[in-house]
Motif scaffolding. Structure first.
Motif, PDB file in Angstrom:
ATOM      1  N   ASP A 291       1.818  13.693   4.879  1.00 40.93           N
ATOM      2  CA  ASP A 291       3.025  12.431   4.772  1.00 40.93           C
ATOM      3  C   ASP A 291       2.648  11.230   3.831  1.00 40.93           C
ATOM      4  O   ASP A 291       1.531  11.077   3.554  1.00 40.93           O
ATOM      5  CB  ASP A 291       2.897  12.105   6.324  1.00 40.93           C
ATOM      6  N   VAL A 292       3.666  10.785   3.526  1.00 42.19           N
ATOM      7  CA  VAL A 292       3.493   9.476   2.624  1.00 42.19           C
ATOM      8  C   VAL A 292       3.892   8.103   3.409  1.00 42.19           C
ATOM      9  O   VAL A 292       5.037   8.275   4.029  1.00 42.19           O
ATOM     10  CB  VAL A 292       4.389   9.675   1.281  1.00 42.19           C
ATOM     11  N   LYS A 293       3.125   7.235   3.699  1.00 46.52           N
ATOM     12  CA  LYS A 293       3.540   6.108   4.307  1.00 46.52           C
ATOM     13  C   LYS A 293       3.552   4.876   3.357  1.00 46.52           C
ATOM     14  O   LYS A 293       2.396   4.496   2.680  1.00 46.52           O
ATOM     15  CB  LYS A 293       2.241   5.805   5.340  1.00 46.52           C
ATOM     16  N   SER A 294       4.714   4.547   3.221  1.00 48.38           N
ATOM     17  CA  SER A 294       4.863   3.406   2.156  1.00 48.38           C
ATOM     18  C   SER A 294       6.058   2.507   2.706  1.00 48.38           C
ATOM     19  O   SER A 294       6.130   1.725   3.819  1.00 48.38           O
ATOM     20  CB  SER A 294       4.961   4.046   0.654  1.00 48.38           C
ATOM     21  N   ARG A 295       7.264   2.815   2.082  1.00 46.11           N
ATOM     22  CA  ARG A 295       8.343   1.851   2.507  1.00 46.11           C
ATOM     23  C   ARG A 295       8.673   2.301   4.275  1.00 46.11           C
ATOM     24  O   ARG A 295       9.003   3.422   4.582  1.00 46.11           O
ATOM     25  CB  ARG A 295       9.457   2.407   1.627  1.00 46.11           C
ATOM     26  N   GLY A 296       8.596   1.339   4.758  1.00 45.68           N
ATOM     27  CA  GLY A 296       9.064   1.339   6.223  1.00 45.68           C
ATOM     28  C   GLY A 296       7.933   1.849   7.126  1.00 45.68           C
ATOM     29  O   GLY A 296       8.365   2.324   8.083  1.00 45.68           O
TER      30      GLY A 296
ATOM     31  N   TRP B 232       0.746  -1.084  -0.187  1.00 42.90           N
ATOM     32  CA  TRP B 232       0.078   0.010   0.116  1.00 42.90           C
ATOM     33  C   TRP B 232       0.781   1.252  -0.261  1.00 42.90           C
ATOM     34  O   TRP B 232       1.769   1.198   0.635  1.00 42.90           O
ATOM     35  CB  TRP B 232      -0.915   0.049   1.277  1.00 42.90           C
ATOM     36  N   VAL B 233       0.469   2.343  -0.582  1.00 42.47           N
ATOM     37  CA  VAL B 233       0.831   3.552  -0.450  1.00 42.47           C
ATOM     38  C   VAL B 233      -0.289   4.390  -0.073  1.00 42.47           C
ATOM     39  O   VAL B 233      -1.225   4.548  -0.614  1.00 42.47           O
ATOM     40  CB  VAL B 233       1.221   4.185  -1.819  1.00 42.47           C
ATOM     41  N   VAL B 234      -0.091   5.259   1.161  1.00 43.02           N
ATOM     42  CA  VAL B 234      -0.966   5.978   1.882  1.00 43.02           C
ATOM     43  C   VAL B 234      -0.636   7.251   2.039  1.00 43.02           C
ATOM     44  O   VAL B 234       0.451   7.659   2.413  1.00 43.02           O
ATOM     45  CB  VAL B 234      -1.467   5.293   3.314  1.00 43.02           C
ATOM     46  N   PHE B 235      -1.589   8.265   1.619  1.00 35.25           N
ATOM     47  CA  PHE B 235      -1.428   9.505   1.957  1.00 35.25           C
ATOM     48  C   PHE B 235      -2.067  10.180   2.984  1.00 35.25           C
ATOM     49  O   PHE B 235      -3.222   9.797   3.226  1.00 35.25           O
ATOM     50  CB  PHE B 235      -2.017  10.556   0.622  1.00 35.25           C
ATOM     51  N   ASP B 236      -1.229  10.437   4.175  1.00 33.73           N
ATOM     52  CA  ASP B 236      -1.870  10.565   5.538  1.00 33.73           C
ATOM     53  C   ASP B 236      -1.895  12.276   5.737  1.00 33.73           C
ATOM     54  O   ASP B 236      -0.874  13.179   5.636  1.00 33.73           O
ATOM     55  CB  ASP B 236      -0.846  10.096   6.324  1.00 33.73           C
ATOM     56  N   THR B 237      -3.133  12.809   5.761  1.00 34.53           N
ATOM     57  CA  THR B 237      -3.283  14.457   5.780  1.00 34.53           C
ATOM     58  C   THR B 237      -3.512  14.679   7.332  1.00 34.53           C
ATOM     59  O   THR B 237      -4.501  14.184   7.753  1.00 34.53           O
ATOM     60  CB  THR B 237      -4.274  14.797   4.916  1.00 34.53           C
ATOM     61  N   ASP B 238      -2.678  15.698   7.910  1.00 36.64           N
ATOM     62  CA  ASP B 238      -2.811  16.078   9.202  1.00 36.64           C
ATOM     63  C   ASP B 238      -3.968  17.200   9.129  1.00 36.64           C
ATOM     64  O   ASP B 238      -3.834  18.354   8.100  1.00 36.64           O
ATOM     65  CB  ASP B 238      -1.452  16.566   9.769  1.00 36.64           C
TER      66      ASP B 238
ATOM     67  N   LYS C 241      -6.955  12.204   7.298  1.00 35.90           N
ATOM     68  CA  LYS C 241      -7.561  11.359   6.387  1.00 35.90           C
ATOM     69  C   LYS C 241      -6.438  10.470   5.878  1.00 35.90           C
ATOM     70  O   LYS C 241      -5.369  10.964   5.908  1.00 35.90           O
ATOM     71  CB  LYS C 241      -8.276  11.938   5.233  1.00 35.90           C
ATOM     72  N   HIS C 242      -6.525   9.101   5.817  1.00 38.84           N
ATOM     73  CA  HIS C 242      -5.631   8.186   5.052  1.00 38.84           C
ATOM     74  C   HIS C 242      -6.229   7.738   3.767  1.00 38.84           C
ATOM     75  O   HIS C 242      -7.295   7.326   3.594  1.00 38.84           O
ATOM     76  CB  HIS C 242      -5.387   7.033   5.912  1.00 38.84           C
TER      77      HIS C 242
END
Length: 701
Positions: free
Chosen positions: A167-172, A105-111, A146-147
Motif C-alpha cells: 500500500d502507498v500511504k500519502s495523499r489523504g 511523507w510518502v510511506v510504503f506499507d507492506t502487509d 513494515k512501513h
C-alpha cells in the motif's frame, strides 16, 4: 520516554512475525503513566515533522482488530503544536496516528499475511532501486508488516496497485506511529534508520506514476449514475461488507460505490444508513462525509460507473479513440466479469432464424418510436405544447393524429411552462374537437401534471461532466411503474434538465436516463425543446437544423421532430416534420393550421410537396411578368429589390408563399432556363433585373 528508549526496550521482546506479537514494556505501566508515555512519543514525532492525532485500537463485529482515528476530521486536526498534542493524548488507551499528507511523507506499507509477502513483492517491484528501502526510516508493526518512510510531494494513496500486499500511504492517508501500543501489548517500533527519512527518489516516483497510469479504468463509463439497480447492488454490498471501521476502509468502500455508479450525495446517504449503525465508535458525521466523499472519489482507480448496470449492458460512450481502448477494457484484471457480460448478451442467432421477425414498436408510425426517446423542437409559441396535447388526446382515445394512426394507451403529460388556467383553456379546445369532455379524457387515461411554481428538475449537474437523477425523477419512474402509460411528454427540456445542453456527456447521460423507463415499459417518451438561434437559422435535415446545444441530443435520440412557421405572413400556418427517424423516412411533413384553438391538417405526401413547389414556381413567373409590365425591377441578388423578398411581401395574390419557397422556386427556374438576368440602362445607370425566358444568345455568349 523518548523514542530511543522504547526501541531499546522493545528490542528485548521476541521478534515479531505474522503469528505472534511482541509485548511492550509500556503495556505494564499504569494508565496515567501510559498516557504520559504516549504523549511524549507524539511530541517527539511532531519535532521530526510528523503531524499527529490520537488513534483507537478496537475490534469490529467479527472480532478483527482495527485502527481507527479517535477524533473526527483528523486530516485537518492532525497537528505538531505542543498544546494541542497535550490535549489530544491526555487520556490513556490511545495510539498515535500520523497524517502522511500533512507531514509531507510518502510511506510504503507492506502487509505480511498468509500467502502474501508484501515486503518481498515491494522489493521485486522496485528492482535495482530496492536498496533505498534499507536507507530510510523503517517501522515494524506488531503483525510483522513494515512501513518505509520517505519525504516528498504527496502522491495518490493506493492499495495493492504497485504489487500485492503493498500500500502507498500519502495523499489523504495515515499510518500508526512508533511507540503505539495495541490492547494485546504489541508495539510499533523503529527497526532501522530512526529519524532518517530519505527524499523519495525520482526513479521511484516514476515507477509509481507508471503503475498508476497502467491501472487504467475498466470502462470510460458514460453513465448518469444512481440507477435504481445500481443503488440496490451498492446497498447489498455495504450490508455485507466486513471491513468498515477506519478511514482507509471507509475510503475503499466509497470507491467501490463509485464503481457501481453511485453519486457522492447518494453515497453519503448510504453510508449513513448502512455503515454508521454498525460502527462501534464514532459514526461519520454528514458534514465530514460531504467533505471526504469527493476526495475519495477523486482518487478512484476506475472510472465512475465501471461496474454499473449501464456498462454491463449497452450504455457505453461512442467516442473511444480507437479499438485498442476496447481491447484494453476487455483484457484488464476484471476481464472475467466482462467475458460473462459478453456471453450473457450474445444473441442466439440459430434460435432467431426460426422465429417470426418482430415488428418494431411505434407510437406514431414512422414518426415516434414506441419504446424510446423523441426530441420535439420548436421556437417559443410555435405550438409544441398544443401539438403534444392533441397527440395525448389521440393516444388515450385511440384516434388518428393529423391523419396518422396512433397507438392507444394512457398518457402522462408533464409541463413546467403552463399553469392550470392555460391547460384548462387548451384542453377544452382539444376535447371539443374530439367530441368529448375533459373528464372523459381523464377517464380514458390522460394524466396532466403542471409543475409551474415547483422545482421541475429531473436531472441536475453533479459536477462539470456528470449529472444525477433527482427525487422527482424517481417519483416519476415509480408513477410509470404503477400507471403504465404508453406515452410520457416532458415540457420542456430547459425546465427538466439543469445541466449544460452544450456538454456532450451530460446530454447523452440525460437521454440514457430517460431511455431506461421507455425501454423497460415500452413507452414513447417525448421531450419538448426550444431550438438555439443557430438551430433556427440552419436549414435542411441535419444535426443542427432546428435543434440546440450539443449534437449529442440529435445523435442520442432515435427520433427528432421539428415544428416551425413556414410563412411569416400567415400566423396560423405551421409545418411539422421529421428531422431524424432511425427506422423510418426522414423529411416527412405535415402542414397544419391553427383553427378554433387547435391545429388542423394532415399528412403531406411527396406528390403534394411537388405540387407546392410547382405552384410557387408558377406564382413567381406570374409576379415577374406583372412587375415587368409595371416597370418595377426585381433582382436575383439580396437587397432592396430581392425578388423572393419582394414577392413574399406582395399581397395581390390569394395564396401567400414564403421568401424561402420563392427562393427555391427562383433557383429551380434558373436551372430550367425559364428566367435570366438582364441589364437595363446605360453608362453608370446600368442595373441588373430578372426577366422571364432563357437568356438571349448574345448575352449567353
Amino acid at each position: 520516554m523518548p523514542t530511543q528508549e522504547i526501541n531499546a526496550s522493545a528490542s528485548k521482546v521476541q521478534a515479531s512475525d505474522s503469528k505472534s506479537q511482541p509485548v511492550s514494556p509500556a503495556s505494564k505501566l499504569s494508565p496515567e503513566a501510559l498516557a504520559k508515555h504516549t504523549r511524549r512519543l507524539a511530541l517527539d514525532i511532531a519535532k521530526q515533522g510528523g503531524r499527529v492525532f490520537p488513534m483507537r485500537f478496537i475490534k469490529d463485529t467479527s472480532g478483527k482488530a482495527r485502527k481507527v482515528p479517535a477524533v473526527k476530521g483528523w486530516p485537518e486536526k492532525a497537528t505538531g503544536e505542543h498544546e494541542r498534542i497535550a490535549r489530544f493524548f491526555a487520556r490513556p488507551g490511545l495510539g498515535i496516528g500520523i497524517a502522511t499528507e500533512a507531514s509531507g511523507w510518502v510511506v510504503f506499507d507492506t502487509d505480511q499475511k498468509p500467502g502474501i509477502d508484501g515486503d518481498a513483492n515491494l522489493r521485486t517491484w522496485l528492482g535495482d532501486h530496492a536498496h533505498y528501502l534499507d536507507e530510510t526510516e523503517t517501522i515494524q508493526t506488531p503483525s510483522g508488516s513494515k512501513h518505509y518512510r520517505f519525504t516528498g510531494d504527496p502522491v495518490k494513496s493506493s492499495s495493492s496497485i504497485l504489487a500485492p500486499g503493498v500500500d502507498v500511504k500519502s495523499r489523504g492517508g495515515y499510518v500508526v506511529g512508533e511507540g503505539s501500543v495495541t490492547p494485546a501489548g504489541g508495539v510499533y517500533r523503529v527497526t532501522a534508520n530512526g529519524g532518517t527519512r530519505l527524499p523519495l527518489p525520482q526513479p521511484i516516483i516514476d515507477l509509481i506514476a507508471n503503475a498508476y497510469t497502467a491501472a487504467k479504468p475498466r470502462m470510460a463509463a458514460d453513465v448518469p449514475g444512481d440507477d435504481p439497480t445500481d443503488i440496490a447492488a451498492a446497498r447489498d454490498y455495504l450490508a455485507e461488507a466486513q471491513d468498515i471501521d477506519g478511514y482507509n476502509n471507509a475510503m475503499n468502500l466509497a470507491r467501490k460505490l463509485s464503481d457501481f455508479g453511485i453519486t457522492t450525495s447518494t453515497a453519503i446517504a448510504l453510508f449513513d444508513q448502512e455503515i454508521n449503525p454498525r460502527l462501534p465508535h464514532y459514526p461519520w458525521e454528514r458534514d465530514e462525509l460531504e467533505k471526504k466523499m469527493p476526495e475519495w472519489y477523486d482518487g478512484c482507480e476506475n472510472a465512475f460507473g465501471a461496474d454499473s448496470v449501464a456498462v454491463q449492458f449497452d450504455v457505453l460512450p461512442d467516442d473511444f479513440s480507437d479499438l485498442n481502448s476496447l481491447a484494453e477494457a476487455a483484457n484488464d484484471n476484471d476481464g472475467k466479469r466482462d467475458d460473462d457480460v459478453l456471453a450473457r448478451c450474445t444473441l442466439d442467432l440459430d434460435a432467431m432464424s426460426g422465429m417470426p421477425v418482430p415488428e418494431l414498436p411505434w407510437h406514431v408510425k414512422d414518426w415516434v418510436p414506441g419504446d424510446d426517446v423523441t426530441m420535439f423542437y420548436g421556437d417559443g409559441s410555435v405550438g409544441k405544447s398544443l401539438t403534444m396535447l392533441q397527440l395525448a388526446a389521440s393516444s388515450v382515445l385511440g384516434r388518428v393524429w393529423f391523419g396518422l394512426p396512433v397507438r392507444r394507451g394512457r398518457v402522462i403529460y408533464i409541463t413546467a411552462e403552463d399553469n392550470a388556467k392555460v391547460l384548462h383553456n387548451r384542453l377544452a379546445s382539444v376535447a371539443s374537437r374530439e367530441g368529448v369532455s375533459i373528464s372523459e379524457l381523464k377517464a380514458a387515461g390522460l394524466e396532466i401534471v403542471s409543475l409551474v411554481g415547483e422545482d421541475p428538475e429531473l436531472a441536475v449537474a453533479r459536477d462539470a461532466e456528470r449529472i444525477k437523477p433527482t427525487k422527482l425523477w424517481r417519483k416519476l419512474v415509480a408513477r410509470i411503474d404503477t400507471f403504465k402509460p404508453a406515452l410520457v411528454v416532458l415540457d420542456t427540456l430547459s425546465d427538466v434538465f439543469s445541466g449544460n445542453e452544450n456538454v456532450r456527456s451530460q446530454a447523452r447521460a440525460f437521454i440514457h436516463q430517460l431511455r431506461a423507463p421507455a425501454s423497460a415499459h415500452e413507452l414513447a417518451l417525448i421531450v419538448n425543446a426550444h431550438p438555439s438561434r443557430a438551430g433556427l437559422d440552419t436549414g435542411g435535415i441535419n444535426a443542427a437544423s432546428g435543434s440546440s446545444g450539443s449534437t449529442a441530443w440529435h445523435n442520442s435520440v432515435r427520433s427528432r421532430l421539428s415544428m416551425f412557421r413556414d410563412d411569416p405572413n400567415d400566423t396560423d400556418s405551421r409545418v411539422l416534420t421529421t428531422k431524424k427517424v432511425n427506422n423510418g423516412p426522414v423529411g416527412s411533413t405535415i402542414n397544419l393550421r391553427w383553427v378554433n384553438g387547435v391545429f388542423e391538417g394532415g399528412i403531406k405526401t411527396a406528390e403534394a410537396k411537388g405540387d407546392d413547389a410547382r405552384q410557387a414556381e408558377e406564382m413567381f413567373l406570374e409576379l415577374l411578368d406583372a412587375y415587368a409590365k409595371s416597370k418595377r425591377i426585381v433582382s436575383d441578388k439580396p437587397g432592396r429589390n430581392y425578388a423572393p423578398s419582394v414577392f413574399a411581401d406582395d399581397k395581390s395574390r390569394p395564396h401567400a408563399v414564403s421568401k424561402d419557397r420563392f427562393k427555391d422556386a427562383m433557383n429551380q427556374l434558373f436551372a430550367e432556363d425559364k428566367i435570366h438576368v438582364a441589364t437595363v440602362g446605360t453608362g453608370t445607370r446600368v442595373q441588373r433585373q430578372l426577366a422571364a425566358g432563357p437568356a438571349p444568345i448574345a448575352d449567353a455568349a
